[in-house]
Design a protein around this motif. Sequence first.
Motif, PDB file in Angstrom:
ATOM      1  N   TYR A  92       0.842  -1.165   0.224  1.00  0.00           N
ATOM      2  CA  TYR A  92      -0.190  -0.102   0.100  1.00  0.00           C
ATOM      3  C   TYR A  92       0.847   1.238  -0.201  1.00  0.00           C
ATOM      4  N   GLY A  93       2.394   0.999   0.359  1.00  0.00           N
ATOM      5  CA  GLY A  93       3.091   2.401   0.690  1.00  0.00           C
ATOM      6  C   GLY A  93       2.698   3.073   1.808  1.00  0.00           C
ATOM      7  N   PRO A  94       3.157   4.230   2.117  1.00  0.00           N
ATOM      8  CA  PRO A  94       3.044   5.064   3.149  1.00  0.00           C
ATOM      9  C   PRO A  94       1.624   5.877   3.206  1.00  0.00           C
ATOM     10  N   ARG A  95       1.014   6.242   4.204  1.00  0.00           N
ATOM     11  CA  ARG A  95      -0.114   7.310   4.377  1.00  0.00           C
ATOM     12  C   ARG A  95       0.547   8.608   4.361  1.00  0.00           C
ATOM     13  N   VAL A  96       1.887   8.895   5.027  1.00  0.00           N
ATOM     14  CA  VAL A  96       2.396  10.217   5.083  1.00  0.00           C
ATOM     15  C   VAL A  96       3.771   9.928   4.468  1.00  0.00           C
ATOM     16  N   LEU A  97       3.908  11.053   3.817  1.00  0.00           N
ATOM     17  CA  LEU A  97       5.165  11.345   3.047  1.00  0.00           C
ATOM     18  C   LEU A  97       5.992  12.480   3.497  1.00  0.00           C
ATOM     19  N   VAL A  98       7.057  12.609   4.175  1.00  0.00           N
ATOM     20  CA  VAL A  98       7.869  13.677   4.514  1.00  0.00           C
ATOM     21  C   VAL A  98       9.134  13.677   3.730  1.00  0.00           C
ATOM     22  N   LEU A  99       9.305  14.825   3.097  1.00  0.00           N
ATOM     23  CA  LEU A  99      10.400  15.215   2.040  1.00  0.00           C
ATOM     24  C   LEU A  99      11.492  16.306   3.018  1.00  0.00           C
ATOM     25  N   ASP A 150       3.548  14.609  -8.556  1.00  0.00           N
ATOM     26  CA  ASP A 150       2.579  13.987  -9.701  1.00  0.00           C
ATOM     27  C   ASP A 150       2.383  12.648  -9.414  1.00  0.00           C
ATOM     28  N   HIS A 151       3.090  11.899  -8.818  1.00  0.00           N
ATOM     29  CA  HIS A 151       2.713  10.412  -8.278  1.00  0.00           C
ATOM     30  C   HIS A 151       1.668  10.332  -7.201  1.00  0.00           C
ATOM     31  N   LEU A 152       1.593  11.663  -6.445  1.00  0.00           N
ATOM     32  CA  LEU A 152       0.466  11.365  -5.209  1.00  0.00           C
ATOM     33  C   LEU A 152      -0.668  11.407  -5.646  1.00  0.00           C
ATOM     34  N   PRO A 153      -1.589  11.022  -4.780  1.00  0.00           N
ATOM     35  CA  PRO A 153      -3.103  11.254  -5.047  1.00  0.00           C
ATOM     36  C   PRO A 153      -3.338  12.985  -5.136  1.00  0.00           C
ATOM     37  N   LYS A 154      -4.488  13.438  -5.814  1.00  0.00           N
ATOM     38  CA  LYS A 154      -4.505  14.857  -5.937  1.00  0.00           C
ATOM     39  C   LYS A 154      -5.421  15.176  -4.678  1.00  0.00           C
ATOM     40  N   GLU A 155      -6.242  14.366  -4.118  1.00  0.00           N
ATOM     41  CA  GLU A 155      -7.089  14.353  -2.963  1.00  0.00           C
ATOM     42  C   GLU A 155      -6.101  14.062  -1.696  1.00  0.00           C
ATOM     43  N   ARG A 156      -5.359  15.028  -1.303  1.00  0.00           N
ATOM     44  CA  ARG A 156      -4.493  14.831  -0.211  1.00  0.00           C
ATOM     45  C   ARG A 156      -4.282  16.185   0.466  1.00  0.00           C
ATOM     46  N   GLN A 157      -3.474  16.213   1.591  1.00  0.00           N
ATOM     47  CA  GLN A 157      -3.367  17.242   2.458  1.00  0.00           C
ATOM     48  C   GLN A 157      -1.876  17.698   2.359  1.00  0.00           C
ATOM     49  N   THR A 158      -1.386  18.834   2.102  1.00  0.00           N
ATOM     50  CA  THR A 158       0.090  19.170   1.783  1.00  0.00           C
ATOM     51  C   THR A 158       0.403  20.322   2.936  1.00  0.00           C
ATOM     52  N   VAL A 159       1.519  20.262   3.443  1.00  0.00           N
ATOM     53  CA  VAL A 159       1.959  20.875   4.431  1.00  0.00           C
ATOM     54  C   VAL A 159       3.435  21.347   4.025  1.00  0.00           C
ATOM     55  N   VAL A 203       5.843   2.678  -3.770  1.00  0.00           N
ATOM     56  CA  VAL A 203       4.347   3.069  -3.974  1.00  0.00           C
ATOM     57  C   VAL A 203       3.720   4.325  -3.243  1.00  0.00           C
ATOM     58  N   LEU A 204       3.429   5.095  -4.064  1.00  0.00           N
ATOM     59  CA  LEU A 204       2.743   6.535  -3.119  1.00  0.00           C
ATOM     60  C   LEU A 204       1.536   6.643  -3.512  1.00  0.00           C
ATOM     61  N   ASP A 205       0.764   5.789  -3.991  1.00  0.00           N
ATOM     62  CA  ASP A 205      -0.735   5.873  -4.281  1.00  0.00           C
ATOM     63  C   ASP A 205      -1.707   6.149  -3.028  1.00  0.00           C
ATOM     64  N   ASN A 206      -1.428   5.798  -1.978  1.00  0.00           N
ATOM     65  CA  ASN A 206      -2.323   5.883  -0.879  1.00  0.00           C
ATOM     66  C   ASN A 206      -1.719   7.030   0.083  1.00  0.00           C
ATOM     67  N   VAL A 207      -0.788   7.985  -0.372  1.00  0.00           N
ATOM     68  CA  VAL A 207      -0.361   8.965   0.535  1.00  0.00           C
ATOM     69  C   VAL A 207      -1.473  10.026   0.941  1.00  0.00           C
ATOM     70  N   ASP A 208      -1.968  10.047   2.149  1.00  0.00           N
ATOM     71  CA  ASP A 208      -2.760  11.162   2.850  1.00  0.00           C
ATOM     72  C   ASP A 208      -2.068  12.516   3.015  1.00  0.00           C
ATOM     73  N   VAL A 209      -1.094  12.548   3.445  1.00  0.00           N
ATOM     74  CA  VAL A 209      -0.407  13.963   3.721  1.00  0.00           C
ATOM     75  C   VAL A 209       0.766  13.978   3.241  1.00  0.00           C
ATOM     76  N   LEU A 210       1.186  14.978   2.529  1.00  0.00           N
ATOM     77  CA  LEU A 210       2.703  15.319   2.041  1.00  0.00           C
ATOM     78  C   LEU A 210       3.165  16.395   2.925  1.00  0.00           C
TER      79      LEU A 210
END
Length: 480
Positions: free
Chosen positions: A80-87, A182-191, A153-160
Amino acid sequence: MSFESLGLHEALIKAVADSGYDTATEVQSRAIPVAIEGRDLMVSASTGSGKTASFILPALQRILAARGDNTKRREKGVVYGPRVLVLTPTRELAIQVAKAADTYGRHVQGLRVATVVGGVPYPAQIKALRGPLDILISTPGRLLDHLQTGKAVLDNVDVLVLDEADRMLDMGFIDDIQTIADHLPKERQTVMFSATFAGHVGRLAQNLLRDPQRIDVASHTDTHVNIEQRLHWADNSTHKNALLDHILTERTMEQALVFTSTQRDADWLADRLADMGHAVASLHGGHPQGRRNRVLQGLRNKQLRVLVATDVAARGIDVPSISHVINYGLPMKAEDYVHRIGRTGRAGRNGLAVTLAERMDTGMIRRIQQFTTQNIPVATVAGLEPKSPEPKMFAPRPEGKFGGKPFARPGDAGKRFGKPFAPRRDNAFAPRDSAPFERRDASQGAPRNAFDRAPAKPGARPATKPGFKPQRPRQGGFGR
């Protein structure tokens, strides 16, 4: 404001209490409630203000809410990949964020956190990416490598979360960040956390964020009340070394972080201090990640008393016992000075930031004072007073178009001393690395200055070496 009033889950409140915190900082009290609501955020906060917890705690809250009452993992065998991605811009900062996630998520059952950075073998990272994963902390370059090979796999990231976005863009990661987004879902939260949202950072925020909430907690002009700043003028390198030796032998010094401008200076100075009997090590982007981890662990365990580092350590080191920050070599950019001195005076302690400057550093000292709109008090050491007169410095002024006082007349723009001048070009030849940009040594090769050769006079025949025929007409400058 207490953490109980921020709407956090009881497991997170317990973890925060276990860490010894009972009151939220300003950035935490303003950002956490908005982040829990799911809104996009643009946050400006100074280093040491507790900004890591202000995005890690809402991210953990999102993970707990997604699980609901069922604490079991997702379907076994499916990636599923991560729910939260931190760069983050640097490996050290990524490791620090991962440590915070483990600390605040200690009571979250089955929490999986992975770190993907450069300088580390691929197999362990690939294994972590294919297994159950809640939070992924990464530098953009290495994550892009895994994306191109299909391992991430970044298809299920909820928060960037983009931590220190301005630094990532300074390092040339803007295209990598856009590709990852561009690989993340458009419906996500970005901080986004950044020291400034002007220029490229503002345009990136406009592309990635939707109706963001702007939170400005601190700026580079704020006074560091718990950090005493001093400026020592040195006549030469011998005098500078004598001043450094005196500071490192003070009884009040617990641990010191000494900054140099180049990797070579860091290694040379660490060897010199080691010969004098100091427990010292160097840290810079040229070291493998395993060594960098061991050095930082030795600093946290107080096995090291002095760390000599380049600006790669200016962001991502959180060691409360660092009592002294010493600028042996000045930074390339004035804003890096603020991040350097922010390595001391942490966790409510007092710190001392000392800058050792020679006369050739006068321009950078002036730019630092203009950037912070504050004077750095000049100090002397008894018996080590400079013999040369103190350089004349001007009071800090607001930054204008060209980094100083704005031009008095519109017609004066683009002129200096009544003559036209061209702005300096950016260094297009500097290599891009996962570590922050560091000043290059002369031995490493420097690009030619575009102003080294004056344009040829009209009609004059360009000079050529014997036996060499020019491939195209010369037009001055680089011969373009």
